[in-house]
Design a protein around this motif. Sequence first.
Motif, short mmCIF file in Angstrom:
data_model
loop_
_atom_site.label_atom_id
_atom_site.label_comp_id
_atom_site.label_asym_id
_atom_site.label_seq_id
_atom_site.Cartn_x
_atom_site.Cartn_y
_atom_site.Cartn_z
N ARG A 115 0.84 -1.20 0.00
CA ARG A 115 0.00 0.00 0.00
C ARG A 115 0.87 1.25 0.00
O ARG A 115 1.89 1.30 0.69
N VAL A 116 0.46 2.25 -0.76
CA VAL A 116 1.05 3.57 -0.68
C VAL A 116 -0.08 4.60 -0.78
O VAL A 116 -1.15 4.30 -1.30
N LYS A 117 0.20 5.81 -0.29
CA LYS A 117 -0.72 6.93 -0.45
C LYS A 117 -0.04 8.01 -1.27
O LYS A 117 1.17 8.24 -1.13
N VAL A 118 -0.82 8.69 -2.10
CA VAL A 118 -0.29 9.79 -2.89
C VAL A 118 -1.22 10.99 -2.79
O VAL A 118 -2.41 10.85 -2.48
N ARG A 119 -0.66 12.16 -3.05
CA ARG A 119 -1.43 13.41 -3.03
C ARG A 119 -1.49 13.98 -4.44
O ARG A 119 -0.45 14.21 -5.07
N TRP A 120 -2.70 14.20 -4.95
CA TRP A 120 -2.88 14.78 -6.27
C TRP A 120 -2.94 16.30 -6.16
O TRP A 120 -3.80 16.85 -5.47
N ASP A 121 -2.03 16.97 -6.84
CA ASP A 121 -2.02 18.43 -6.93
C ASP A 121 -2.92 18.81 -8.09
O ASP A 121 -2.46 19.15 -9.18
N LYS A 122 -4.22 18.75 -7.85
CA LYS A 122 -5.23 18.81 -8.91
C LYS A 122 -5.15 20.08 -9.74
O LYS A 122 -5.26 20.05 -10.97
N HIS A 123 -5.00 21.21 -9.07
CA HIS A 123 -5.02 22.50 -9.77
C HIS A 123 -3.61 23.06 -9.92
O HIS A 123 -3.40 24.28 -9.89
N SER A 124 -2.68 22.18 -10.10
CA SER A 124 -1.28 22.57 -10.20
C SER A 124 -1.04 23.55 -11.34
O SER A 124 -1.73 23.53 -12.36
N MET A 125 -0.03 24.37 -11.15
CA MET A 125 0.38 25.35 -12.16
C MET A 125 1.84 25.68 -11.88
O MET A 125 2.33 25.47 -10.77
N PRO A 126 2.57 26.17 -12.88
CA PRO A 126 3.93 26.61 -12.60
C PRO A 126 3.91 27.76 -11.60
O PRO A 126 3.23 28.77 -11.82
N ARG A 127 4.64 27.62 -10.49
CA ARG A 127 4.61 28.63 -9.44
C ARG A 127 5.92 28.63 -8.66
O ARG A 127 6.66 27.66 -8.69
#
Length: 393
Positions: A115-127
């Motif tokens: 098992r692993v957990k991941v975080r989705w940076d849904k609204h990601s943008m260059p910053r």
Amino acid sequence: MQRRELLTGAAAAAASWWVGSETFRAAAAGESTSPDAIRIEEPFHGAVLNRRHGEAVDGGLKIRVRGQAKAERVTVNGQPAECRNGQFSVPLVLSQPVTEIVAMAEGPSGRGEARVKVRWDKHSMPRYRFSIDDNVFFLRDIAQKGYRSLFDSWYLKMLKDLNTAYGAKFTVNIYYTDGADFHLPQFPDRYRGEWKDNAHWLKLAFHAWADQPPRPYQDAPPEKLLADLDQVAEQIHRFAGPETYAPPTVIHWGMTRQSALKPLASRGVRALSGYFKYNGKYDVNYRFSDEISEYLSRHDAWMDFSSGIVFSRVDIVCNNVPVDRVVATLEPQLQDPNTAEIMDLFTHEQYFWPFYHLYLPDHPKRLDTAIRWVTEHGFKPVFFHEGFLGAPE
């Protein structure tokens, strides 16, 4: 962070350990696992994934899960995986901010699970975020000179000029004392209106009680760190107001006990920056394992699910990079999808001051060069404590 540091933008060689696997998870928890256990190699446990790591599809981000298992049949979140020569692979769509990925194996040797957990940076943008550590001299200067305006201080005027030119935002990490004759209670509150008017681009945050001793919180109990944080936060609220206050973004020397992370999160800390590799060693890494530090040395960010804090890798330390090397330091980050989305720019206050023994006359030019480069390449200035690393959640 610390007064003298070295960081290069070159990517480290690929690690040989199992990435994000149940073996890794168990090792971190002090448990043992069978050597035949199924292993998830990609994504890494705690990975922060954005549009560069997969394909945008209806309902989410399609990534690929890969690993190894001695099994005839593998499923990942219930989906059959392609298995060949001990390797498995399967596409998976992330539709939620946090996804737990469960790989199940069945074969002659029995059943296994990873098992692993991941975080989705849904609204990601260059910053990009620009953070300045070790600040106290400019506060002492203003308190002693009694300027009519905050921006009669050449230091704050320099930052304001960069904001005017590029829209740059700054998180200024401060000490309670210079270690001698100045303490934050001596700073007047008559500038509160100006602080408030400029809080959309200029924030103050806790860094440490003082510059010395080195690594003050590496072995200190969490209570010491929190007590110092609270006193600095109280002073920022007093003289600059709540609009100007930001939760800590870098703890001095980037080192704390692991037991301090949850209490820091309870104080509003959402992101902390570090080097994760320093002078060829895993260091300035909040005492995380070598495996996590190696991963972070090659990626923009990593999520510590146990505390809820995201850790960010510093891309450049301007006081260590001459003007003619700034672009060469930043440019390679664009070539790697793991480092191309978020720029964590960084420097230290003391190198701006002529009385400091390592004074850099071209220090302002280094900042201008770095900020101009990220601006020209489409990176938006953000504060990491707002949204998810500065992007909408």
